[in-house]
Scaffold this active site. Structure first.
Site, PDB file in Angstrom:
ATOM      1  N   ASN A  67       0.861  -1.190   0.000  1.00 33.32           N
ATOM      2  CA  ASN A  67       0.000   0.000   0.000  1.00 33.32           C
ATOM      3  C   ASN A  67       0.895   1.236   0.000  1.00 33.32           C
ATOM      4  O   ASN A  67       2.030   1.195   0.489  1.00 33.32           O
ATOM      5  CB  ASN A  67      -0.888   0.013   1.248  1.00 33.32           C
ATOM      6  CG  ASN A  67      -1.855   1.186   1.253  1.00 33.32           C
ATOM      7  OD1 ASN A  67      -2.438   1.531   0.219  1.00 33.32           O
ATOM      8  ND2 ASN A  67      -2.023   1.814   2.404  1.00 33.32           N
ATOM      9  N   HIS A  82       0.812   5.225   1.325  1.00 32.73           N
ATOM     10  CA  HIS A  82       0.046   6.069   2.244  1.00 32.73           C
ATOM     11  C   HIS A  82       0.679   7.456   2.304  1.00 32.73           C
ATOM     12  O   HIS A  82       1.910   7.576   2.430  1.00 32.73           O
ATOM     13  CB  HIS A  82       0.037   5.435   3.640  1.00 32.73           C
ATOM     14  CG  HIS A  82      -0.811   6.201   4.606  1.00 32.73           C
ATOM     15  ND1 HIS A  82      -2.195   6.160   4.572  1.00 32.73           N
ATOM     16  CD2 HIS A  82      -0.492   7.056   5.604  1.00 32.73           C
ATOM     17  CE1 HIS A  82      -2.675   6.957   5.511  1.00 32.73           C
ATOM     18  NE2 HIS A  82      -1.670   7.513   6.148  1.00 32.73           N
ATOM     19  N   SER A  98       4.716   6.982   2.421  1.00 27.09           N
ATOM     20  CA  SER A  98       5.326   5.711   2.815  1.00 27.09           C
ATOM     21  C   SER A  98       4.748   4.575   1.977  1.00 27.09           C
ATOM     22  O   SER A  98       3.541   4.552   1.718  1.00 27.09           O
ATOM     23  CB  SER A  98       4.998   5.385   4.287  1.00 27.09           C
ATOM     24  OG  SER A  98       5.285   6.462   5.147  1.00 27.09           O
ATOM     25  N   ASP A 144      -2.900   0.735   7.848  1.00 27.48           N
ATOM     26  CA  ASP A 144      -1.690   1.528   7.577  1.00 27.48           C
ATOM     27  C   ASP A 144      -0.577   1.207   8.579  1.00 27.48           C
ATOM     28  O   ASP A 144       0.270   2.061   8.882  1.00 27.48           O
ATOM     29  CB  ASP A 144      -2.002   3.038   7.597  1.00 27.48           C
ATOM     30  CG  ASP A 144      -3.041   3.418   6.537  1.00 27.48           C
ATOM     31  OD1 ASP A 144      -3.009   2.843   5.448  1.00 27.48           O
ATOM     32  OD2 ASP A 144      -3.887   4.288   6.819  1.00 27.48           O
TER      33      ASP A 144
HETATM   34  C1  GRF Z   1      -2.621   8.846  -2.936  1.00 26.92           C
HETATM   35  O1  GRF Z   1      -2.337  10.008  -2.209  1.00 26.92           O
HETATM   36  C2  GRF Z   1      -2.354   7.643  -2.085  1.00 26.92           C
HETATM   37  O2  GRF Z   1      -1.274   7.817  -1.215  1.00 26.92           O
HETATM   38  C3  GRF Z   1      -3.620   7.521  -1.314  1.00 26.92           C
HETATM   39  O3  GRF Z   1      -4.627   7.859  -2.219  1.00 26.92           O
HETATM   40  C4  GRF Z   1      -4.095   8.700  -3.227  1.00 26.92           C
HETATM   41  C5  GRF Z   1      -4.350   8.040  -4.533  1.00 26.92           C
HETATM   42  O4  GRF Z   1      -3.989   8.826  -5.618  1.00 26.92           O
HETATM   43  N1  GRF Z   1      -3.719   6.208  -0.724  1.00 26.92           N
HETATM   44  P1  GRF Z   1      -4.086   8.211  -7.084  1.00 26.92           P
HETATM   45  O5  GRF Z   1      -5.466   7.603  -7.232  1.00 26.92           O
HETATM   46  O6  GRF Z   1      -2.984   7.223  -7.248  1.00 26.92           O
HETATM   47  O7  GRF Z   1      -3.933   9.405  -7.978  1.00 26.92           O
END
Ligand code: GRF
Length: 224
Positions: A116, A118, A145, A154
């Protein structure tokens, strides 16, 4: 007579998204440019209207949508999603802006092979509204991260982080945009390490080049 050349095996990946899919797009662009040795088996979304699904389809990638509304419970949705993901036989599952909390059974099924990303310097700010929380706390730096997914939200072991300074006048939007640039750097970098066989998760720990990773890697400004 020489033996036929076989191309190096590429890592089979399924990417789960819910929204824009910019991380997915970056990973797919690098894969299609031959800069990331992965095969993207499918892009799957829990929202049929996710913009990222259109982007993926335009890139020629297989897509699928599965809505929680079609299922009587969270567990039933999780089980159906797990079947759909498993049908693609992924070696790695990449959560890229997938906005649903996955249950323990799902996480267990893909343990040690699910990542994932985050938008915070974990363990700071698990959950939502991370940019706003960093600004409200007066943090001088923020970031993102990449971590292996465990049942704790997370909370899995962090592989790599990128730091971003908070600057005067930052809004949640300006800060999020700068963090996203870093996300697009560290997510492919992590996947590249796994595809190269250099990074693994097992026995509750993360291993890089055969040694336990005791602290997250810190992204440099160079690309992977
Ligand atoms: C990113 O900020 C990611 O860290 C979070 O959701 C957002 C997704 O952006 N989990 P995208 O859909 O990849 O543009």
């Amino acid at each position: 007579m020489s033996a036929a050349l076989t191309p190096p095996a590429s890592l089979r990946v399924v990417i789960l998204i819910s929204g824009t899919g910019s991380n997915m797009q970056r990973i797919a662009e690098l894969a299609q440019a031959g800069k990331l040795p992965i095969h993207i088996a499918a892009i799957i979304s829990d929202r049929a209207d996710a913009k990222g699904l259109q982007t993926a389809a335009a890139m020629g990638l297989p897509t699928a949508a599965i809505s929680p509304k079609q299922f009587p419970s969270r567990d039933a949705f999780d089980a159906a999603l797990a079947e759909l993901v498993d049908s693609q036989q992924p070696q790695l599952v990449v959560l890229a802006g997938f906005m649903r909390i996955l249950g323990a059974n799902f996480v267990q099924r893909f343990a040690d092979r699910m990542l994932n990303i985050h938008p915070s310097l974990l363990p700071k700010y698990p959950g939502l509204h991370t940019h706003q929380r960093a600004l409200e706390a007066g943090d001088v730096e923020h970031g993102c991260s990449v971590h292996f997914v465990t049942a704790e939200l997370d909370g899995g072991p962090v592989v790599i982080q990128a730091r971003v300074p908070v600057v005067s006048g930052d809004t949640t939007e300006s800060l999020a945009a700068r963090v996203l640039v870093k996300e697009h750097q560290i997510y492919p970098q992590t996947i590249g390490l796994i595809a190269a066989g250099r990074l693994q998760s097992h026995s509750g720990k993360v291993w890089l080049d055969g040694k336990e990773l005791t602290a997250p890697l810190l992204a440099q400004d160079s690309t992977p």
